[in-house]
Write a protein that holds these residues in place. Structure first.
Motif, PDB file in Angstrom:
ATOM      1  N   ALA A   2      -2.575   2.924  -7.853  1.00 15.20           N
ATOM      2  CA  ALA A   2      -3.584   2.242  -8.672  1.00 15.20           C
ATOM      3  C   ALA A   2      -4.373   1.251  -7.816  1.00 15.20           C
ATOM      4  CB  ALA A   2      -2.908   1.527  -9.847  1.00 15.20           C
ATOM      5  N   LYS A   3      -3.657   0.519  -7.000  1.00 17.31           N
ATOM      6  CA  LYS A   3      -4.319  -0.471  -6.138  1.00 17.31           C
ATOM      7  C   LYS A   3      -5.321   0.206  -5.200  1.00 17.31           C
ATOM      8  CE  LYS A   3      -2.980  -4.211  -2.972  1.00 17.31           C
ATOM      9  NZ  LYS A   3      -1.853  -4.690  -2.142  1.00 17.31           N
ATOM     10  N   ALA A   4      -4.897   1.345  -4.631  1.00 19.18           N
ATOM     11  CA  ALA A   4      -5.785   2.076  -3.723  1.00 19.18           C
ATOM     12  C   ALA A   4      -7.013   2.601  -4.469  1.00 19.18           C
ATOM     13  CB  ALA A   4      -5.022   3.223  -3.065  1.00 19.18           C
ATOM     14  N   LEU A   5      -6.816   3.006  -5.720  1.00 21.94           N
ATOM     15  CA  LEU A   5      -7.954   3.511  -6.503  1.00 21.94           C
ATOM     16  C   LEU A   5      -8.952   2.391  -6.821  1.00 21.94           C
ATOM     17  CD1 LEU A   5      -6.103   5.942  -8.952  1.00 21.94           C
ATOM     18  CD2 LEU A   5      -7.788   6.605  -7.236  1.00 21.94           C
ATOM     19  N   PHE A   6      -8.444   1.205  -7.039  1.00 23.53           N
ATOM     20  CA  PHE A   6      -9.334   0.065  -7.335  1.00 23.53           C
ATOM     21  C   PHE A   6     -10.011  -0.467  -6.072  1.00 23.53           C
ATOM     22  CE2 PHE A   6      -6.475  -0.750 -11.147  1.00 23.53           C
ATOM     23  CZ  PHE A   6      -7.448  -0.463 -12.091  1.00 23.53           C
ATOM     24  N   CYS A   7      -9.335  -0.306  -4.931  1.00 25.89           N
ATOM     25  CA  CYS A   7      -9.790  -0.936  -3.686  1.00 25.89           C
ATOM     26  C   CYS A   7     -11.206  -0.505  -3.325  1.00 25.89           C
ATOM     27  CB  CYS A   7      -8.827  -0.568  -2.554  1.00 25.89           C
ATOM     28  SG  CYS A   7      -9.351  -1.174  -0.936  1.00 25.89           S
ATOM     29  N   CYS A  41      -6.693  -1.828   1.017  1.00 25.85           N
ATOM     30  CA  CYS A  41      -6.914  -2.605   2.241  1.00 25.85           C
ATOM     31  C   CYS A  41      -6.182  -3.946   2.194  1.00 25.85           C
ATOM     32  CB  CYS A  41      -8.410  -2.822   2.472  1.00 25.85           C
ATOM     33  SG  CYS A  41      -9.156  -4.002   1.317  1.00 25.85           S
ATOM     34  N   GLY A  42      -5.922  -4.439   0.969  1.00 25.33           N
ATOM     35  CA  GLY A  42      -5.219  -5.715   0.834  1.00 25.33           C
ATOM     36  C   GLY A  42      -6.111  -6.930   1.002  1.00 25.33           C
ATOM     37  N   GLU A  43      -7.389  -6.704   1.273  1.00 23.15           N
ATOM     38  CA  GLU A  43      -8.264  -7.837   1.558  1.00 23.15           C
ATOM     39  C   GLU A  43      -9.476  -7.963   0.646  1.00 23.15           C
ATOM     40  OE1 GLU A  43      -9.122  -7.328   5.688  1.00 23.15           O
ATOM     41  OE2 GLU A  43      -7.018  -7.729   6.218  1.00 23.15           O
ATOM     42  N   CYS A  44      -9.913  -6.854   0.077  1.00 23.06           N
ATOM     43  CA  CYS A  44     -11.122  -6.917  -0.754  1.00 23.06           C
ATOM     44  C   CYS A  44     -10.819  -7.673  -2.059  1.00 23.06           C
ATOM     45  CB  CYS A  44     -11.653  -5.521  -1.036  1.00 23.06           C
ATOM     46  SG  CYS A  44     -10.596  -4.567  -2.146  1.00 23.06           S
ATOM     47  N   LEU A  45     -11.887  -7.968  -2.792  1.00 26.71           N
ATOM     48  CA  LEU A  45     -11.728  -8.718  -4.034  1.00 26.71           C
ATOM     49  C   LEU A  45     -10.802  -7.978  -5.012  1.00 26.71           C
ATOM     50  CD1 LEU A  45     -12.543 -11.109  -5.820  1.00 26.71           C
ATOM     51  CD2 LEU A  45     -14.505  -9.749  -6.604  1.00 26.71           C
ATOM     52  N   ARG A  54       9.159   5.320  -8.057  1.00 28.87           N
ATOM     53  CA  ARG A  54       7.974   5.818  -8.779  1.00 28.87           C
ATOM     54  C   ARG A  54       7.043   4.694  -9.197  1.00 28.87           C
ATOM     55  NH1 ARG A  54      10.951   7.674 -13.312  1.00 28.87           N
ATOM     56  NH2 ARG A  54      12.510   6.477 -12.222  1.00 28.87           N
ATOM     57  N   MET A  55       7.626   3.604  -9.719  1.00 30.21           N
ATOM     58  CA  MET A  55       6.779   2.514 -10.215  1.00 30.21           C
ATOM     59  C   MET A  55       6.021   1.859  -9.068  1.00 30.21           C
ATOM     60  SD  MET A  55       5.649   1.086 -12.862  1.00 30.21           S
ATOM     61  CE  MET A  55       4.742  -0.394 -13.300  1.00 30.21           C
ATOM     62  N   ASN A  56       6.704   1.609  -7.956  1.00 30.31           N
ATOM     63  CA  ASN A  56       6.017   1.001  -6.810  1.00 30.31           C
ATOM     64  C   ASN A  56       4.896   1.902  -6.318  1.00 30.31           C
ATOM     65  OD1 ASN A  56       7.607  -1.241  -6.861  1.00 30.31           O
ATOM     66  ND2 ASN A  56       9.052  -0.499  -5.324  1.00 30.31           N
ATOM     67  N   SER A  62       0.853  -1.187   0.000  1.00 29.56           N
ATOM     68  CA  SER A  62       0.000   0.000   0.000  1.00 29.56           C
ATOM     69  C   SER A  62       0.887   1.236   0.000  1.00 29.56           C
ATOM     70  CB  SER A  62      -0.909  -0.007   1.230  1.00 29.56           C
ATOM     71  OG  SER A  62      -0.108   0.073   2.391  1.00 29.56           O
ATOM     72  N   ILE A  63       0.282   2.401  -0.240  1.00 33.37           N
ATOM     73  CA  ILE A  63       1.065   3.637  -0.302  1.00 33.37           C
ATOM     74  C   ILE A  63       1.805   3.861   1.019  1.00 33.37           C
ATOM     75  CG2 ILE A  63       0.906   6.154  -0.504  1.00 33.37           C
ATOM     76  CD1 ILE A  63      -1.540   5.710  -2.308  1.00 33.37           C
ATOM     77  N   ALA A  64       1.091   3.670   2.123  1.00 28.39           N
ATOM     78  CA  ALA A  64       1.690   3.947   3.431  1.00 28.39           C
ATOM     79  C   ALA A  64       2.887   3.050   3.719  1.00 28.39           C
ATOM     80  CB  ALA A  64       0.644   3.780   4.529  1.00 28.39           C
ATOM     81  N   GLN A  65       2.915   1.865   3.114  1.00 26.30           N
ATOM     82  CA  GLN A  65       4.015   0.935   3.383  1.00 26.30           C
ATOM     83  C   GLN A  65       5.281   1.270   2.599  1.00 26.30           C
ATOM     84  OE1 GLN A  65       1.735  -2.552   2.378  1.00 26.30           O
ATOM     85  NE2 GLN A  65       1.899  -3.349   4.457  1.00 26.30           N
ATOM     86  N   LEU A  66       5.164   2.147   1.609  1.00 23.42           N
ATOM     87  CA  LEU A  66       6.339   2.451   0.791  1.00 23.42           C
ATOM     88  C   LEU A  66       7.241   3.449   1.520  1.00 23.42           C
ATOM     89  CD1 LEU A  66       4.652   2.691  -2.699  1.00 23.42           C
ATOM     90  CD2 LEU A  66       6.113   0.862  -1.841  1.00 23.42           C
ATOM     91  N   ALA A  67       8.542   3.362   1.190  1.00 26.70           N
ATOM     92  CA  ALA A  67       9.528   4.186   1.893  1.00 26.70           C
ATOM     93  C   ALA A  67       9.495   5.631   1.404  1.00 26.70           C
ATOM     94  CB  ALA A  67      10.922   3.609   1.678  1.00 26.70           C
ATOM     95  N   GLY A  68       9.654   6.563   2.346  1.00 26.46           N
ATOM     96  CA  GLY A  68       9.906   7.966   2.016  1.00 26.46           C
ATOM     97  C   GLY A  68       8.822   8.639   1.198  1.00 26.46           C
ATOM     98  N   GLN A  69       9.232   9.629   0.400  1.00 26.39           N
ATOM     99  CA  GLN A  69       8.364  10.378  -0.516  1.00 26.39           C
ATOM    100  C   GLN A  69       7.148  10.994   0.165  1.00 26.39           C
ATOM    101  OE1 GLN A  69       9.975  10.937  -2.883  1.00 26.39           O
ATOM    102  NE2 GLN A  69      11.279   9.186  -3.282  1.00 26.39           N
ATOM    103  N   PRO A  70       7.371  11.749   1.258  1.00 30.24           N
ATOM    104  CA  PRO A  70       6.214  12.333   1.957  1.00 30.24           C
ATOM    105  C   PRO A  70       5.374  13.261   1.079  1.00 30.24           C
ATOM    106  CG  PRO A  70       8.292  13.268   2.757  1.00 30.24           C
ATOM    107  CD  PRO A  70       8.646  12.094   1.895  1.00 30.24           C
ATOM    108  N   LYS A  71       6.026  14.004   0.192  1.00 28.13           N
ATOM    109  CA  LYS A  71       5.267  14.963  -0.616  1.00 28.13           C
ATOM    110  C   LYS A  71       4.363  14.239  -1.613  1.00 28.13           C
ATOM    111  CE  LYS A  71       5.702  19.362  -2.892  1.00 28.13           C
ATOM    112  NZ  LYS A  71       6.620  20.387  -3.421  1.00 28.13           N
ATOM    113  N   ALA A  72       4.942  13.250  -2.286  1.00 26.84           N
ATOM    114  CA  ALA A  72       4.142  12.479  -3.247  1.00 26.84           C
ATOM    115  C   ALA A  72       2.979  11.812  -2.524  1.00 26.84           C
ATOM    116  CB  ALA A  72       5.027  11.431  -3.929  1.00 26.84           C
ATOM    117  N   LYS A  73       3.249  11.268  -1.354  1.00 26.04           N
ATOM    118  CA  LYS A  73       2.180  10.601  -0.608  1.00 26.04           C
ATOM    119  C   LYS A  73       1.076  11.585  -0.230  1.00 26.04           C
ATOM    120  CE  LYS A  73       4.887   6.877   1.487  1.00 26.04           C
ATOM    121  NZ  LYS A  73       5.645   6.498   2.683  1.00 26.04           N
ATOM    122  N   ARG A  74       1.487  12.796   0.166  1.00 27.42           N
ATOM    123  CA  ARG A  74       0.477  13.801   0.534  1.00 27.42           C
ATOM    124  C   ARG A  74      -0.452  14.093  -0.632  1.00 27.42           C
ATOM    125  NH1 ARG A  74       4.079  16.621   3.464  1.00 27.42           N
ATOM    126  NH2 ARG A  74       4.571  18.105   1.816  1.00 27.42           N
TER     127      ARG A  74
END
Ligand SMILES: [Zn+2]
Length: 325
Positions: free
Chosen positions: A47-52, A60-64, A39-41, A2-14
């Motif tokens: 994308a995963k978060a948008l589909f979730c 969430c890692g759990e939904c279909l 960037r790719m990760n 998930s986004i939160a699990q990726l290292a660093g990049q606070p601005k991109a995450k915001r």
């Protein structure tokens, strides 16, 4: 991931979390930043978060949808990467056909384009038309090492998301989570830029061995000159390690730098953390300036090697200079 699990990049995450929480998702993003900045990760996690379809903003890692995504089985995700050296117009046309294809679901479609700066002019113009008339549930994530090299017309139609080089601490945390041996990881994050380069360095044959040899050489260089000369002979130039003199010197710089970290009380910053006892006994044998001088001598030896002085000779001269302080 998930986004939160990726290292660093606070601005991109915001920026990305703002889109996810507010629901104001742009139709195109431009992820710009140096190699190894993740960037790719991040694009995949976004994308995963948008589909979730789960609760919360991140995946969430759990939904279909998350499970489909994790199994590489998300039909609404499309990836484009250069075919050879460039992205060609046929690839963009193919993408447009795929996206236009109406399947039963009306869900959001996402495409990720890697190295978007390599698009041919025709491909760029074709993509541009597409960006100008966004089909509403389509999100484009364009990736580049150099946002300034992307056509201004494309840039102006995308939301800019900046990526910075990952800080060593962020990389170390990620590698620790992956179960990478910590002693090697502590050194690698200072020598390689980006996580992939770190992993490659750690897995490289002889890296752990090189680290050990540098510890011995670093110790001997300060107190046992003859031993240092002999161990350089035996353990470096008579082995495969001798083929990578620059890596050896880079590690040696980190060794001297550790003395300064120790003097400053930054024990957590030590690269050679398993040598804490020895470092503690010797860190104050020279001033901080003295250690900086050792680092400078080491860097100069590297320059001499690049100028075709034999590595063995350059290293011997280095040891003499360090010995003399
Ligand atoms: Zn989910």
């Amino acid at each position: 991931m998930s986004i939160a699990q990726l290292a660093g990049q606070p601005k991109a995450k915001r920026i990305l979390f703002y889109a996810l929480t507010s629901g104001k998702v742009s139709h195109a993003y431009l992820f710009s930043g140096p190699p190894g900045s993740g960037r790719m990760n991040m694009a995949m996690a976004f994308a995963k978060a948008l589909f979730c379809t789960g609760e919360g903003d991140d995946a969430c890692g759990e939904c279909l949808e998350c499970r489909k995504f994790e199994h590489g089985n998300q039909p609404d995700l499309h990836l484009v990467e250069p075919d050879g050296n460039s992205i060609k117009i046929d690839q963009i046309r193919e993408l447009q056909r795929e996206l236009a294809y109406r399947n039963i679901s009306t869900s959001r479609k996402i495409y990720i384009v890697q190295r978007v700066e390599t698009m041919t002019l025709q491909a760029a113009n074709s993509l541009l038309k597409f960006l100008e008339e966004p089909q509403s549930p389509v999100v484009a994530i364009l990736l580049t090492e150099n946002g300034q090299a992307v056509l201004p017309t494309i840039r102006s139609r995308t939301q800019w998301v900046p990526f910075m080089p990952l800080a060593p601490d962020d990389m170390l945390q990620t590698l620790a989570n992956e179960g990478v041996p910590q002693l090697s990881a502590r050194a690698a994050v200072h020598l390689a830029s980006g996580l992939d380069a770190c992993r490659a360095l750690i897995q490289q044959n002889g890296f752990a061995e090189m680290r050990n040899v540098v510890i011995q050489l670093g110790k001997d260089s300060l107190t046992r000159f003859t031993a240092a000369m002999m161990s350089a002979q035996q353990h470096i130039f008579k082995t495969e390690l001798g083929e990578q003199p620059q890596l050896l010197l880079s590690l040696l710089v980190l060794w001297y730098k550790d003395m300064i970290h120790f003097q400053a009380g930054r024990h957590e910053a030590l690269v050679f953390i398993d040598q804490l006892d020895w470092i503690g006994k010797h860190a104050f044998s020279r001033s901080a300036e003295g250690w900086v001088t050792c680092m400078e001598y080491t860097l100069e030896a590297g320059k001499r090697m690049r100028a075709h002085v034999s590595p063995q000779l350059a290293l011997e001269q280095l040891l003499i200079r360090v010995q003399e302080g």
